[in-house]
Write a protein that holds these residues in place. Structure first.
Motif, mmCIF file in Angstrom:
data_model
loop_
_atom_site.group_PDB
_atom_site.id
_atom_site.type_symbol
_atom_site.label_atom_id
_atom_site.label_comp_id
_atom_site.label_asym_id
_atom_site.label_seq_id
_atom_site.Cartn_x
_atom_site.Cartn_y
_atom_site.Cartn_z
ATOM 1 N N ASP A 26 0.795 -1.137 0.100
ATOM 2 C CA ASP A 26 -0.105 0.203 0.080
ATOM 3 C C ASP A 26 0.886 1.407 -0.070
ATOM 4 O O ASP A 26 1.725 1.441 1.104
ATOM 5 C CB ASP A 26 -0.911 0.028 1.261
ATOM 6 N N PRO A 27 0.496 2.190 -1.178
ATOM 7 C CA PRO A 27 1.487 3.380 -1.088
ATOM 8 C C PRO A 27 1.542 4.337 0.358
ATOM 9 O O PRO A 27 2.080 5.011 0.436
ATOM 10 C CB PRO A 27 1.236 3.990 -2.261
ATOM 11 N N ARG A 28 0.205 4.261 0.894
ATOM 12 C CA ARG A 28 0.006 5.068 1.936
ATOM 13 C C ARG A 28 1.134 4.524 2.991
ATOM 14 O O ARG A 28 1.292 5.595 3.824
ATOM 15 C CB ARG A 28 -1.598 5.154 2.520
ATOM 16 N N VAL A 29 1.640 3.639 3.083
ATOM 17 C CA VAL A 29 2.351 3.234 4.199
ATOM 18 C C VAL A 29 3.678 3.707 3.918
ATOM 19 O O VAL A 29 4.378 4.448 5.199
ATOM 20 C CB VAL A 29 2.551 1.562 4.308
ATOM 21 N N GLY A 30 4.302 3.890 2.831
ATOM 22 C CA GLY A 30 5.559 4.733 2.596
ATOM 23 C C GLY A 30 6.713 4.358 3.477
ATOM 24 O O GLY A 30 6.902 3.352 3.461
ATOM 25 N N LEU A 31 7.177 5.526 4.048
ATOM 26 C CA LEU A 31 8.251 5.033 5.079
ATOM 27 C C LEU A 31 8.133 4.768 6.479
ATOM 28 O O LEU A 31 8.512 5.660 7.266
ATOM 29 C CB LEU A 31 9.331 6.207 4.955
ATOM 30 N N ALA A 32 6.804 4.405 6.720
ATOM 31 C CA ALA A 32 6.503 4.137 8.062
ATOM 32 C C ALA A 32 7.480 3.187 8.689
ATOM 33 O O ALA A 32 7.947 2.308 8.297
ATOM 34 C CB ALA A 32 5.295 3.479 8.049
ATOM 35 N N GLN A 44 -2.326 -11.141 24.491
ATOM 36 C CA GLN A 44 -3.316 -11.217 23.749
ATOM 37 C C GLN A 44 -3.720 -9.926 22.817
ATOM 38 O O GLN A 44 -4.040 -10.015 21.785
ATOM 39 C CB GLN A 44 -4.665 -11.244 24.392
ATOM 40 N N HIS A 45 -2.843 -8.864 23.118
ATOM 41 C CA HIS A 45 -3.117 -7.602 22.373
ATOM 42 C C HIS A 45 -1.651 -6.828 22.680
ATOM 43 O O HIS A 45 -1.029 -7.120 23.311
ATOM 44 C CB HIS A 45 -4.014 -6.617 23.281
ATOM 45 N N ALA A 46 -1.254 -6.364 21.148
ATOM 46 C CA ALA A 46 -0.206 -5.430 20.897
ATOM 47 C C ALA A 46 -0.572 -4.164 20.678
ATOM 48 O O ALA A 46 -1.207 -4.266 19.556
ATOM 49 C CB ALA A 46 0.613 -6.213 20.132
ATOM 50 N N HIS A 47 -0.139 -2.947 21.406
ATOM 51 C CA HIS A 47 -0.124 -1.729 20.801
ATOM 52 C C HIS A 47 0.948 -1.271 20.075
ATOM 53 O O HIS A 47 2.095 -1.567 20.796
ATOM 54 C CB HIS A 47 -0.446 -0.846 22.075
ATOM 55 N N VAL A 48 0.801 -1.106 18.719
ATOM 56 C CA VAL A 48 1.800 -0.837 17.922
ATOM 57 C C VAL A 48 1.983 0.569 17.734
ATOM 58 O O VAL A 48 1.113 1.256 16.943
ATOM 59 C CB VAL A 48 1.611 -1.642 16.687
ATOM 60 N N TYR A 49 2.963 1.137 17.925
ATOM 61 C CA TYR A 49 3.256 2.459 17.755
ATOM 62 C C TYR A 49 4.116 2.814 16.518
ATOM 63 O O TYR A 49 5.219 2.375 16.511
ATOM 64 C CB TYR A 49 3.925 3.420 18.856
ATOM 65 N N VAL A 50 3.308 3.501 15.272
ATOM 66 C CA VAL A 50 4.036 3.750 14.178
ATOM 67 C C VAL A 50 4.213 5.270 13.924
ATOM 68 O O VAL A 50 3.675 6.379 14.286
ATOM 69 C CB VAL A 50 2.900 3.485 13.053
ATOM 70 N N SER A 51 5.392 5.453 13.434
ATOM 71 C CA SER A 51 5.824 6.840 12.896
ATOM 72 C C SER A 51 6.201 6.820 11.417
ATOM 73 O O SER A 51 6.603 5.984 10.928
ATOM 74 C CB SER A 51 7.226 7.272 13.746
ATOM 75 N N ALA A 52 5.536 7.965 11.045
ATOM 76 C CA ALA A 52 5.621 8.236 9.518
ATOM 77 C C ALA A 52 5.894 9.546 9.055
ATOM 78 O O ALA A 52 5.797 10.463 9.965
ATOM 79 C CB ALA A 52 4.153 7.770 8.817
ATOM 80 N N LEU A 53 6.318 9.686 7.910
ATOM 81 C CA LEU A 53 6.757 11.133 7.535
ATOM 82 C C LEU A 53 5.573 11.275 6.847
ATOM 83 O O LEU A 53 4.598 10.871 6.369
ATOM 84 C CB LEU A 53 7.900 10.796 6.492
ATOM 85 N N GLY A 54 5.300 12.862 6.788
ATOM 86 C CA GLY A 54 4.355 13.630 6.197
ATOM 87 C C GLY A 54 3.812 14.461 7.036
ATOM 88 O O GLY A 54 3.848 14.491 8.251
#
Length: 112
Positions: A26-32, A44-54
């Motif tokens: 997916d091009p929206r993911v880019g350089l995430a 049972q759960h994972a909180h995934v913190y994502v940093s992205a440009l833009g």
């Protein structure tokens, strides 16, 4: 956190970074980049913190794309990691970089 949840968090973070870089088209993911993962004590759960440009819209789109790919990413995690149970993934935009830039700016303004 226990040593076990720390280890699982690190494994999930490393594997998700690899999957996002190589397998998500997916091009929206880019350089995430997955900056950190917090796994609950019951794994049972994972909180995934994502940093992205833009800008804010692009970064929100990146998180939306990852939410859309959540099932695929979870199935790949199950296949690649030796976990009895693969945690549900909850993607959160990591704004820590924004805060650090803001603090740096404020400090430089005070020094001037």
């Amino acid at each position: 956190m226990s040593r076990r949840t720390d280890r699982v968090s690190e494994q999930v973070r490393d594997e998700l970074n690899r999957l996002v870089l190589r397998d998500v088209s997916d091009p929206r993911v880019g350089l995430a980049r997955v900056s950190r993962v917090e796994v609950t004590g019951d794994l049972q759960h994972a909180h995934v913190y994502v940093s992205a440009l833009g800008d804010d819209e692009e970064r929100d789109g990146c998180v939306d794309a990852l939410v859309h790919a959540r099932g695929y990413l979870r199935s790949r995690l199950a296949a690649n990691l030796s976990l009895r149970r693969t945690p549900e993934l909850h993607f959160i935009l990591d704004r820590a970089t924004d805060y650090s830039l803001e603090v740096t700016k404020l400090l430089s303004d005070v020094e001037s």
